[in-house]
Scaffold this motif. Sequence first.
Motif, PDB file in Angstrom:
ATOM      1  N   GLY A 184     100.970  35.247  42.477  1.00 42.93           N
ATOM      2  CA  GLY A 184     101.390  35.422  43.859  1.00 42.93           C
ATOM      3  C   GLY A 184     101.717  36.847  44.235  1.00 42.93           C
ATOM      4  O   GLY A 184     102.287  37.096  45.303  1.00 42.93           O
ATOM      5  N   GLN A 185     101.329  37.820  43.405  1.00 42.90           N
ATOM      6  CA  GLN A 185     101.666  39.218  43.650  1.00 42.90           C
ATOM      7  C   GLN A 185     100.541  40.011  44.308  1.00 42.90           C
ATOM      8  O   GLN A 185     100.793  41.070  44.879  1.00 42.90           O
ATOM      9  N   SER A 186      99.315  39.519  44.218  1.00 43.54           N
ATOM     10  CA  SER A 186      98.170  40.282  44.716  1.00 43.54           C
ATOM     11  C   SER A 186      97.194  39.358  45.423  1.00 43.54           C
ATOM     12  O   SER A 186      97.241  38.125  45.268  1.00 43.54           O
ATOM     13  N   LEU A 187      96.291  39.970  46.193  1.00 46.00           N
ATOM     14  CA  LEU A 187      95.267  39.241  46.918  1.00 46.00           C
ATOM     15  C   LEU A 187      93.897  39.800  46.559  1.00 46.00           C
ATOM     16  O   LEU A 187      93.720  41.015  46.414  1.00 46.00           O
ATOM     17  N   ILE A 188      92.930  38.895  46.421  1.00 46.80           N
ATOM     18  CA  ILE A 188      91.548  39.285  46.181  1.00 46.80           C
ATOM     19  C   ILE A 188      90.747  38.977  47.443  1.00 46.80           C
ATOM     20  O   ILE A 188      90.832  37.865  47.987  1.00 46.80           O
ATOM     21  N   ILE A 189      89.979  39.945  47.914  1.00 45.74           N
ATOM     22  CA  ILE A 189      89.133  39.734  49.072  1.00 45.74           C
ATOM     23  C   ILE A 189      87.720  40.192  48.740  1.00 45.74           C
ATOM     24  O   ILE A 189      87.513  41.089  47.921  1.00 45.74           O
ATOM     25  N   ALA A 190      86.753  39.555  49.371  1.00 40.97           N
ATOM     26  CA  ALA A 190      85.348  39.925  49.192  1.00 40.97           C
ATOM     27  C   ALA A 190      84.904  40.744  50.388  1.00 40.97           C
ATOM     28  O   ALA A 190      85.186  40.397  51.539  1.00 40.97           O
ATOM     29  N   LEU A 191      84.199  41.844  50.123  1.00 42.52           N
ATOM     30  CA  LEU A 191      83.677  42.704  51.170  1.00 42.52           C
ATOM     31  C   LEU A 191      82.161  42.676  51.154  1.00 42.52           C
ATOM     32  O   LEU A 191      81.534  42.971  50.136  1.00 42.52           O
ATOM     33  N   GLY A 192      81.596  42.295  52.284  1.00 38.53           N
ATOM     34  CA  GLY A 192      80.164  42.409  52.464  1.00 38.53           C
ATOM     35  C   GLY A 192      79.897  43.503  53.479  1.00 38.53           C
ATOM     36  O   GLY A 192      80.690  44.429  53.636  1.00 38.53           O
TER      37      GLY A 192
END
Length: 260
Positions: A184-192
């Motif tokens: 719960g400390q970080s977020l993963i996001i996908a970039l296109g």
Amino acid sequence: GRGRGAHVLSVRSVLSGEMREVGTPLTEITALQASPAGTRVLVNGRDDRNRIGVYLVDLATGATDSVAYASFDTPAMVRAAGWSSDSRTAFYTIEDFHRDRLRLVAHDVSTHVDRNVLELPCTMNCIGRASPDGRSFAIVHRDPGSPTTTRLLTVTADNAAPRELARFEAPDRLSGAPAWTPDGQSLIIALGTSDDASGRAARFVIAHADATPATIATAGVTGPVTGVRVHPNGREILFLSGRTAFELWSLGPLRFRPSR
């Protein structure tokens, strides 16, 4: 799905490769999120009475319980928003179109009692994810006044002002909702990219409140990335991609701890 009948869930063991099917009474399933314990799935779907809503499906029996329905009198849309780390609470959102507000709700899967967690402004299609402890909510925000800018925001349960963790400018484009790491400390996001024909590889970025966003992996996939999830072991990313068919991909092992 198979024609207009009920939908099934396919469960695959990543260790043995064994597949099994779980039948449901739902006539449509558009998104799913498995509980950390692996016993239930929270889905966006539609039942045999044509009611759009959020549902819980038991992966052992296929038994399906309704959590919340969309309302077309209000109008309001409901969407699944994640699980608590102990699998006892399923989160969903209610998007109130009249008030331009989004509400995060915690649903106790044992008692079926709902509890409001937080509320924040929302203009349209505010899709986000609750943190595993249920104290924060991450959302991708596209400012109507600046269509080339996308921001990753978090808001806490004490309704403090949203905090910006990352900002991206075109041609970079966030693909789908953010995914929390298990701690719960970080977020993963996908970039296109805004131009899918560019052929540029998708990038996966980690964002943290006390660190500069950083790319942790790239994937030369053949289409837009959706459905990003972080494996419960905290070392792999799972996602869907593909131009002509959905393909399930895995990236790992990865090091998720951001540099400070």
